[in-house]
Design a protein around this motif. Sequence first.
Motif, PDB file in Angstrom:
ATOM      1  N   HIS A 105       0.824  -1.206   0.000  1.00  0.00           N
ATOM      2  CA  HIS A 105       0.000   0.000   0.000  1.00  0.00           C
ATOM      3  C   HIS A 105       0.862   1.263   0.000  1.00  0.00           C
ATOM      4  CE1 HIS A 105      -3.387  -2.580   1.884  1.00  0.00           C
ATOM      5  NE2 HIS A 105      -3.553  -2.483   0.586  1.00  0.00           N
TER       6      HIS A 105
ATOM      7  N   ASP B 150      -6.562 -15.416  -1.810  1.00  0.00           N
ATOM      8  CA  ASP B 150      -7.588 -14.374  -1.716  1.00  0.00           C
ATOM      9  C   ASP B 150      -6.956 -13.011  -1.455  1.00  0.00           C
ATOM     10  OD1 ASP B 150      -9.529 -16.255  -2.162  1.00  0.00           O
ATOM     11  OD2 ASP B 150     -10.125 -16.449  -0.050  1.00  0.00           O
ATOM     12  N   THR B 151      -5.974 -12.973  -0.561  1.00  0.00           N
ATOM     13  CA  THR B 151      -5.281 -11.714  -0.278  1.00  0.00           C
ATOM     14  C   THR B 151      -4.512 -11.243  -1.500  1.00  0.00           C
ATOM     15  OG1 THR B 151      -5.071 -12.269   2.071  1.00  0.00           O
ATOM     16  CG2 THR B 151      -3.569 -10.595   1.220  1.00  0.00           C
ATOM     17  N   THR B 152      -3.901 -12.174  -2.202  1.00  0.00           N
ATOM     18  CA  THR B 152      -3.152 -11.832  -3.418  1.00  0.00           C
ATOM     19  C   THR B 152      -4.059 -11.152  -4.432  1.00  0.00           C
ATOM     20  OG1 THR B 152      -1.652 -13.708  -3.102  1.00  0.00           O
ATOM     21  CG2 THR B 152      -1.811 -12.805  -5.324  1.00  0.00           C
ATOM     22  N   ALA B 153      -5.216 -11.758  -4.678  1.00  0.00           N
ATOM     23  CA  ALA B 153      -6.150 -11.198  -5.649  1.00  0.00           C
ATOM     24  C   ALA B 153      -6.626  -9.813  -5.219  1.00  0.00           C
ATOM     25  CB  ALA B 153      -7.341 -12.139  -5.824  1.00  0.00           C
ATOM     26  N   GLU B 154      -6.873  -9.634  -3.923  1.00  0.00           N
ATOM     27  CA  GLU B 154      -7.309  -8.335  -3.416  1.00  0.00           C
ATOM     28  C   GLU B 154      -6.209  -7.281  -3.564  1.00  0.00           C
ATOM     29  OE1 GLU B 154      -8.410  -9.179   0.578  1.00  0.00           O
ATOM     30  OE2 GLU B 154     -10.210 -10.342   0.013  1.00  0.00           O
ATOM     31  N   MET B 155      -4.963  -7.670  -3.286  1.00  0.00           N
ATOM     32  CA  MET B 155      -3.845  -6.738  -3.425  1.00  0.00           C
ATOM     33  C   MET B 155      -3.697  -6.266  -4.859  1.00  0.00           C
ATOM     34  SD  MET B 155      -1.061  -8.675  -0.968  1.00  0.00           S
ATOM     35  CE  MET B 155       0.300  -7.523  -1.228  1.00  0.00           C
TER      36      MET B 155
ATOM     37  N   ALA C 217      -5.944  -6.325  -7.289  1.00  0.00           N
ATOM     38  CA  ALA C 217      -7.108  -5.536  -7.714  1.00  0.00           C
ATOM     39  C   ALA C 217      -7.020  -4.112  -7.162  1.00  0.00           C
ATOM     40  CB  ALA C 217      -8.399  -6.210  -7.232  1.00  0.00           C
ATOM     41  N   TRP C 218      -6.634  -3.980  -5.880  1.00  0.00           N
ATOM     42  CA  TRP C 218      -6.501  -2.653  -5.272  1.00  0.00           C
ATOM     43  C   TRP C 218      -5.403  -1.852  -5.973  1.00  0.00           C
ATOM     44  CZ3 TRP C 218      -2.554  -0.002  -2.855  1.00  0.00           C
ATOM     45  CH2 TRP C 218      -2.923   1.154  -2.153  1.00  0.00           C
TER      46      TRP C 218
END
Length: 362
Positions: free
Chosen positions: A298, A348-353, A355-356
């Motif tokens: 981030h 799931d965290t990878t995909a969210e990272m 995408a963000w």
Amino acid sequence: MTSTLSAQVPSDLSVAASSENLNVTGFQPLVTPRTLKSELPITPKAHETVARSRQAIKNILDGTDARLLVIIGPCSIHDEAQALEYAGRLMRLRHEYQSRMEIVMRVYPDKPRTTVGWRGYLNDPGMNGQNDFNLGLHKTRELMLKLNELGMPVATELLDPFVPQYIDDQLAWGAIGARTTESQTHRAMVSGVSAPVGFKNGTGGSVKLAVDAILSARKPHTFLGITDEGQAAVVSTRGNAYGHIILRGGTSGPNYSAEHVEAASEMLRAAKLDPAIIVDASHHNSGYLHQRQLDGWHDVIGQRVAGNTALRGLMVESNLVEGKQSIPADLSELKYGVSVTDACVGWDTTAEMLAWGYEQLG
């Protein structure tokens, strides 16, 4: 008069036969690079994947491609099926986010150890201590070839100076780890590697070690290596113009803040090098706590959005399932999709990272 020292030296010339290889327990012939490449030749599709991603990475490092380089994947490879499943998932995101990111998969088959431990898929593919290098080389090249044929570019850490002869044609990007950035052998090796290569700052945090390594690897070198026929040879190189820094933190803590990035950029400019920096969100930048990779992710993307063009890429340790596990005596007890070395964020965290990050970079 005979001195005490000379009197202690045995006169029996057979002593020469017992003065070498005293701690060696055996030698095993190694497959030659040419033989392995003939068994597993690069295909047109794989070559296209490598060439396109290498050029994209060079353009990102040059600053002519404004996308973010994202090197993401398992801390280490230990199972081909799991690696291919991960790659299949990542391929979909690579296509979806390609307008703002060049996503390359971490494929690390050779692991450095601080003391001892499993040395990786290339060294010990059976995870049984038999250290079948010939099998490891075959399985490593085979996996990389399959990934490139899928269209998934490969990134790896280069540890053994002989290994590039076996896999150099499969690599879109390479790294030199914190323990070996200061090594003259590895700096010379990088000068002949065909792909762009990043140098990590030292384990203590020194960025100057990486800057010195970049300068060294840009120059021609002559060193000992092997030919495609496996013959020991003097290798001469032209130099690698695409060395760059990887900030991975140090013993004093993370080093991805804006202040750290500016300090590294200034050091590169002082050396007459273009500031091209990748941040490794893992290792000391996360305190070896896998979920804290999100903090670095981030922060760095925030700096990019704010206009810091020196930041060209990010690295993340990610796997199908979060966390890590020890290697059990009974390998059937291994948990599927879980790292056997450093802990990774899960899918799931990878995909969210990703995408963000894609949304922020728009």
